[in-house]
Scaffold this motif. Structure first.
Motif: not given
Length: 383
Positions: A230-231, A251-256, A354-356, A368-371
């Motif tokens: 993620l950027w 970049l490639q996202r790690l998470i699903n 996407t996370v974004a 914030e979302l990920l943590t």
């Protein structure tokens, strides 16, 4: 499925991101993998061994408890740097285990020296300088006292690094402030070096600074968000991609993040869905009940806004997100069945959440979302 959702972490994506970052920084700059915040939600216990398998041998954490979790789960020796919370009573443990740690107050420096003397081994410290973040770090007056103390305790305190942290390198709005911080850092380091305090490493760069201010890479970069694919901000990505011939995200996202349909429900036109009256069925609807809610990190602010993937198709969250469940409109998705896979974050077929986009809908930052993803969601490594 014992748990209501689970997280997949891609090894190939991590290797891709690490390789990209190493190409950016070159062979002479240390790559420190930042795993604070439970490895940005990816799970320290799962991520750290994976990172080592991808060639990482230096980790940065925020606190002693994160350092302890890391130490217990890495299969090979590695350098561990504690950047934040470390109580003076925990200094003995840290020094015994050859931990490196930030020092930003005189009393911590004094206590570290005393403990090192007691243990008969040196304390490996990173002197943090106050350059304009106004959070932690030695200001000019305190630095003079630290300098004098270091001069008389060289046998007990090993100056591993001199560091600082930039106040918003991900935004051009902070450009002048970042440059002022950098110049102040250079002046303070020069002063310390003239007094004979020569660090093994000078380091200032987080992910955003590493990309937008290459001069900040110095001897080491502390990379968090970018190793996870993620950027730091859309602006950081735009600044990077504008300099490239190939306009493709490297970049490639790690998470699903996945769950399954717990139940299906038919709702007649005109009925309200879930708590309150925030959503009224405009037609006869079929809902999928998904066993994930705000207690599991799916923000309540995504009520009537969020989307998930079912059978490779986007499905809208309707009604208020509950503590443990949410309702999803699957009226127009054929052949939906109980136990079908639901992707909350990540890819399914040709579609992706996407996370974004997730963050924009919920007003949360990527970080914030990920943590906020709970510790007890199972995390699995995939290729």
């Amino acid at each position: 499925m014992l748990h209501s959702s689970y997280i997949e972490i891609s090894k190939s994506a991590l290797q891709n991101n690490i390789d990209f970052i190493r190409r950016e920084i070159g062979p002479d700059v240390q790559f420190s993998s930042v795993v604070k915040g439970n490895a940005y939600g990816h799970g320290i216990e799962q991520f750290a061994p994976l990172a080592q398998a991808c060639g990482i041998n230096h980790f940065s954490v925020f606190s002693a408890d994160e350092a302890d979790r890391l130490l217990k789960n890495i299969p090979q020796p590695a350098t561990i740097l504690i950047m934040g919370y470390l109580d003076n009573p925990e200094l003995e443990w840290a020094i015994r285990h050859d931990m490196e740690f930030f020092v930003f107050e005189l009393d911590r420096l004094q206590e570290a020296s005393a403990m090192a003397r007691k243990l008969g081994k040196s304390a490996k410290i990173h002197l943090e300088l106050e350059t304009g973040m106004n959070r932690t770090g030695f200001d000019k007056a305190a630095l003079a006292r630290a300098e004098a103390f270091l001069a008389s305790h060289r046998s007990e305190v090993e100056l591993q690094g001199i560091c600082t942290h930039f106040a918003g390198a991900e935004s051009m709005q902070n450009h002048e402030r970042v440059l002022r911080q950098l110049q102040k850092y250079y002046r303070q380091v020069a002063r310390l070096q003239q007094a004979g305090h020569l660090p093994r490493q000078r380091h200032t760069a987080c992910s955003a600074a590493m990309i937008s201010y290459p001069e900040t890479r110095m001897d080491m970069v502390r990379v968090g968000i970018m190793q996870y694919g993620l950027w730091p901000s859309p602006e950081t990505y735009s600044r990077y991609i504008s300099r490239q011939q190939e306009k493709k995200d490297p970049l490639q996202r790690l998470i699903n993040w996945k769950s399954r349909i717990m139940s299906l429900k038919s709702v007649p036109q005109g009925e309200y869905i879930g708590y309150g009256t925030s959503f009224q069925a405009p037609r006869d609807m079929v809902l999928a009940i998904v066993p994930v809610g705000y207690a599991w990190g799916y923000s309540r602010s995504l009520s009537n806004q969020g989307q998930v993937l079912i059978k490779g198709t986007r499905a809208a969250v309707v009604g208020n997100v509950n503590m443990n469940v949410m309702m999803v409109d699957v009226t127009d998705i054929p052949d939906v069945e109980k136990d079908d896979e639901v992707v909350l974050l990540g890819r399914q077929g040709k579609e992706s959440i996407t996370v974004a986009s997730f963050g924009e809908l919920s007003t949360q930052l990527n970080y914030e979302l990920l943590t906020r993803l709970p510790l007890n969601i199972p995390r699995y490594i995939i290729d």
